[in-house]
Motif scaffolding. Structure first.
Motif, PDB file in Angstrom:
ATOM      1  N   LEU A  47       0.824  -1.211   0.000  1.00 16.15           N
ATOM      2  CA  LEU A  47       0.000   0.000   0.000  1.00 16.15           C
ATOM      3  C   LEU A  47       0.860   1.264   0.000  1.00 16.15           C
ATOM      4  O   LEU A  47       0.606   2.186  -0.775  1.00 16.15           O
ATOM      5  CB  LEU A  47      -0.936  -0.009   1.213  1.00 16.15           C
TER       6      LEU A  47
ATOM      7  N   ASN B 273       3.699   1.681  -1.074  1.00 15.00           N
ATOM      8  CA  ASN B 273       4.433   1.841  -2.329  1.00 15.00           C
ATOM      9  C   ASN B 273       3.507   2.025  -3.529  1.00 15.00           C
ATOM     10  O   ASN B 273       3.932   1.923  -4.665  1.00 15.00           O
ATOM     11  CB  ASN B 273       5.337   0.631  -2.562  1.00 15.00           C
ATOM     12  N   SER B 274       2.241   2.265  -3.255  1.00 18.28           N
ATOM     13  CA  SER B 274       1.274   2.386  -4.349  1.00 18.28           C
ATOM     14  C   SER B 274       0.848   3.832  -4.522  1.00 18.28           C
ATOM     15  O   SER B 274       1.294   4.736  -3.811  1.00 18.28           O
ATOM     16  CB  SER B 274       0.044   1.539  -4.032  1.00 18.28           C
ATOM     17  N   ARG B 275      -0.054   4.042  -5.453  1.00 15.23           N
ATOM     18  CA  ARG B 275      -0.638   5.366  -5.685  1.00 15.23           C
ATOM     19  C   ARG B 275      -1.252   5.918  -4.404  1.00 15.23           C
ATOM     20  O   ARG B 275      -1.123   7.102  -4.106  1.00 15.23           O
ATOM     21  CB  ARG B 275      -1.700   5.210  -6.779  1.00 15.23           C
ATOM     22  N   VAL B 276      -1.904   5.025  -3.636  1.00 12.76           N
ATOM     23  CA  VAL B 276      -2.532   5.458  -2.396  1.00 12.76           C
ATOM     24  C   VAL B 276      -1.479   5.912  -1.381  1.00 12.76           C
ATOM     25  O   VAL B 276      -1.630   6.943  -0.730  1.00 12.76           O
ATOM     26  CB  VAL B 276      -3.407   4.331  -1.810  1.00 12.76           C
TER      27      VAL B 276
ATOM     28  N   ARG C  52       1.471   7.061  -1.950  1.00  7.04           N
ATOM     29  CA  ARG C  52       2.003   8.365  -2.373  1.00  7.04           C
ATOM     30  C   ARG C  52       1.038   9.473  -2.000  1.00  7.04           C
ATOM     31  O   ARG C  52       1.432  10.529  -1.526  1.00  7.04           O
ATOM     32  CB  ARG C  52       2.218   8.368  -3.882  1.00  7.04           C
ATOM     33  N   ALA C  53      -0.249   9.219  -2.234  1.00  6.33           N
ATOM     34  CA  ALA C  53      -1.256  10.230  -1.903  1.00  6.33           C
ATOM     35  C   ALA C  53      -1.237  10.525  -0.405  1.00  6.33           C
ATOM     36  O   ALA C  53      -1.305  11.686   0.008  1.00  6.33           O
ATOM     37  CB  ALA C  53      -2.637   9.759  -2.347  1.00  6.33           C
ATOM     38  N   LEU C  54      -1.098   9.483   0.402  1.00  6.69           N
ATOM     39  CA  LEU C  54      -1.072   9.683   1.854  1.00  6.69           C
ATOM     40  C   LEU C  54       0.127  10.520   2.273  1.00  6.69           C
ATOM     41  O   LEU C  54       0.017  11.440   3.077  1.00  6.69           O
ATOM     42  CB  LEU C  54      -1.050   8.339   2.586  1.00  6.69           C
ATOM     43  N   ARG C  55       1.279  10.200   1.704  1.00 13.57           N
ATOM     44  CA  ARG C  55       2.469  10.974   2.067  1.00 13.57           C
ATOM     45  C   ARG C  55       2.340  12.414   1.586  1.00 13.57           C
ATOM     46  O   ARG C  55       2.808  13.346   2.234  1.00 13.57           O
ATOM     47  CB  ARG C  55       3.726  10.307   1.499  1.00 13.57           C
TER      48      ARG C  55
ATOM     49  N   TYR D 173      -9.288   9.994   1.824  1.00 20.52           N
ATOM     50  CA  TYR D 173      -8.100   9.177   2.033  1.00 20.52           C
ATOM     51  C   TYR D 173      -7.781   9.033   3.517  1.00 20.52           C
ATOM     52  O   TYR D 173      -7.404   7.964   3.981  1.00 20.52           O
ATOM     53  CB  TYR D 173      -6.904   9.767   1.273  1.00 20.52           C
TER      54      TYR D 173
END
Ligand SMILES: Nc1ncnc2c1ncn2[C@@H]1O[C@H](COP(=O)(O)OP(=O)(O)O)[C@@H](O)[C@H]1O
Ligand SMILES: [Mg+2]
Lengths: 353, 254
Positions: free
Chosen positions: A212, A214-217, A219-222, A241
């Motif tokens: 997770l 390392n995924s698009r999600v 990245r969005a969280l970071r 999110y």
């Protein structure tokens, strides 16, 4: 797959430890390692929420307890006196109830553990969703206080409810047959098997969370953590999110609660206590916040020591102290500690922002 | 065709009327510039258009749709991207990851797909990464891909922010003072880049308080002063506009 090499190492370590305890006749350690494994699932879930999405929760023991208490209640509540009522007959017909005998030979008809677990986990997730919507609009201290308030409410509810055993909690929780022959139980003969069940859960949770982040999600969280306004302007529904992450981490806590309750054969109100929530936060912090491996390693090590009685009657105080020390000396966590530099800075009279 | 239509837009902060009855349209595939001295309300206007701030009254219509009440992420989903006057990159993430976030509206993997890392998710990740690298290449900063965004030089950070906005393949790009803090060479570079972006078919709305950059590249210019629109014309005409000249020569507030 570079990202999974450490997981293979972990698997090797898990197996080595089990073999070692077998050769040295110290399999009793496996009991605390099993319990620490389940607690670690709570901690890595909280790590996702705190370290990656940047949202604190001082109420995660509440979600753990909702999972544990609900499955304990549903699998121990005797429905035998209702067995002629339509709903009991119906549940029974669909195989959703399980009949057994308790220690004294009394016949018990209660919810099937799978169904109980499902209800418990869905309930924890739903409660997380409901309280998360208003609470996650808050930031920093306010979010901490609101989640703390939630944790206190959960604790008081379990403590005050007869159905949840008040101060005694619930005992006599049966084993949880996951698969034929694979039963989550604390019975002596199942010690090795249950150690592997717990660590399989840990590894599965780690794989999913590593994927997770390392995924698009991830990245969005970071991105949300780093610059929320810009994240939103780039098309990330930041509120959604944060909420989904909150629910996911609550669900992981509840899953751990379900498993550990079946393993221990019961649950008491201390599992819902605020000191437990503080402990989880301290362990995420000491592991390095945005560091799943750090949270796992510190979580298992310190919980293991705690369960072995290493901290004596200072147990809770130790975790409180850890939190304070981390915040003062190493907000990035122990595993990334550059102690010399920190000390130098601290004693050179500089202050932290 | 008009892609963005702003009508009678108003915004006040307490007693301060930061944007007052501003209205203009932006034609598709053009570069439109909003100029005006510091404090004229240019950034506020951008914040109203991109949904960062709610407006008091008026309307913003983008591709035929009223944007009132939409959140910034919803406006981004409709094809608008922006950069910031004071760069807002995601700290702790590499330049490449920053640009990959820009691809958010063009990709789909959610929590479940992310956790399970399905084959389709892997393909999408590769597409996101490829596109982001391509944009870093367009901006000639591919060698900075793995460097943490916060540790880049100022001009490089601007380039990353540009690439991040472009990664969304927006229909319209809002640039808030893209040349602020850059030297003359870098400013000329940015001007070339903005023209290139327009040629890619992206409409550009550009805020600038320095006239030199906008005169060469803009198709049309709006002038703001104290929250009000005082002129809207072709660059050549703006240069001759007496009121505009007075503001810029007489105002002297920076
Ligand atoms: N969030 C805010 N709260 C209060 N006043 C603001 C805010 N944002 C901008 N302003 C004020 O509105 C006016 C216009 O600001 P701004 O839009 O940043 O101007 P420009 O970008 O043209 O320099 C200024 O007087 C500024 O101080
Ligand atoms: Mg501005």
């Amino acid at each position: 797959m570079k990202r999974f090499l450490p997981l293979l190492a972990l698997l090797a370590l898990v197996i080595s430890i089990q073999l070692l305890t077998q050769w040295t006749g110290t399999t009793y350690y496996l009991t605390q390692l099993t319990m620490s494994g389940y607690y670690a699932v709570v901690i890595i879930g909280l790590c996702l929420l705190m370290g990656y999405a940047g949202q604190i929760s001082l109420g995660h023991a509440g979600f753990f307890a909702i999972g544990g208490y609900m499955s304990a209640m549903l699998t121990t509540r005797n429905l035998i006196s209702f067995q002629n009522q339509d709903w009991v007959v119906l549940l029974d017909k669909f195989g959703l109830l399980a009949a057994r005998q308790d220690l004294y030979g009394e016949a018990i008809l209660a919810f099937q553990p799978w169904l109980a677990a499902l209800i418990a986990i869905v309930l924890a997730g739903t409660i997380a969703l409901i309280i998360g919507i208003p609470v996650l609009k808050l930031k920093g201290h306010y979010l901490a206080m609101a989640t703390l308030g939630f944790g206190i409410i959960v604790y008081r509810v379990f403590l005050a409810s007869e159905i949840f055993g008040e101060a005694d909690g619930i005992s006599g929780v049966p084993g949880f047959p996951l698969l034929p022959g694979v039963i989550v139980t604390g019975s002596f003969g199942a010690r090795v098997g249950n150690y592997y069940i717990a660590w399989t859960l840990v590894i599965v949770a780690m794989v999913m969370l590593i994927n997770l982040i390392n995924s698009r999600v991830g990245r969005a969280l970071r991105a949300i953590h780093g610059a929320e306004e810009a994240a939103n302007a780039m098309g990330i529904d930041t509120a959604r999110y944060k909420l989904k992450t909150f629910v996911l981490s609550a669900v992981l806590a509840a899953v751990a609660g379900v498993f550990l309750t079946h393993y221990n054969g019961g649950i008491g109100p201390s599992e819902a206590g605020v000191m437990k929530s503080v402990r989880y936060v301290a362990l995420v912090a000491v592991g390095g916040m945005a560091n799943l491996w750090g949270a796992l390693i510190m979580g298992v090590t310190l919980n293991f020591l705690s369960l072995r009685g290493f901290f004596g009657s200072y147990d809770d105080a130790v975790f409180g102290a850890i939190l304070i020390v981390i915040m003062l000396f190493a907000p990035e966590g122990l595993l990334r500690l550059n102690l010399a530099a920190k000390l130098k800075k601290l004693f050179s009279g500089g202050s932290r922002k | 065709m008009t892609i963005l239509e702003i009508n009678n837009l108003n915004k006040s902060f307490g007693g301060l009327q930061a944007v007052q009855d501003v209205g203009f349209g932006v034609e598709e595939h053009r570069i439109k510039a909003v100029i005006g001295p510091n404090g004229a309300g240019k950034t506020t206007l951008f914040n109203l258009i991109s949904g960062t701030l709610p407006f008091d009254s008026g309307s913003v219509v983008f591709k035929g749709e009223e944007l009132r009440g939409l959140k910034p992420y919803q406006i981004a989903e409709r094809g608008m991207a922006r950069t910031y006057q004071n760069i807002k990159l995601f700290p702790g993430m590499s330049a490449l990851e920053n640009v990959m976030v820009g691809r958010h509206t063009r990709s789909r993997a959610g929590f479940v797909a992310g956790m399970l890392n399905l084959p389709a998710t892997g393909r999408e990740e590769a597409e996101i990464r490829g596109k982001a690298m391509e944009l870093l290449g367009l901006l000639e900063i591919e060698h900075l891909a793995d460097i943490e965004a916060g540790s880049l030089a100022f001009g490089q950070q601007r380039a990353v922010e540009f690439a991040r906005a472009l990664a969304a393949e927006p229909a319209m790009l809002l640039l808030d003072e893209p040349a602020a803090g850059l030297n003359m060479n870098e400013t000329a570079e940015v001007a070339r880049l903005i023209s290139k972006i327009r040629d890619l078919g992206i409409t550009v709305l550009l805020v600038e308080h320095d006239m030199s950059l906008v005169m060469d590249i803009s198709d049309e210019i709006v002038v703001l002063s104290f929250g009000q629109k005082i002129a809207e014309d072709l660059p050549a005409a703006i240069q001759q506009n007496q009121e505009v000249i007075e503001i810029y020569l007489g105002g002297g507030d920076d």
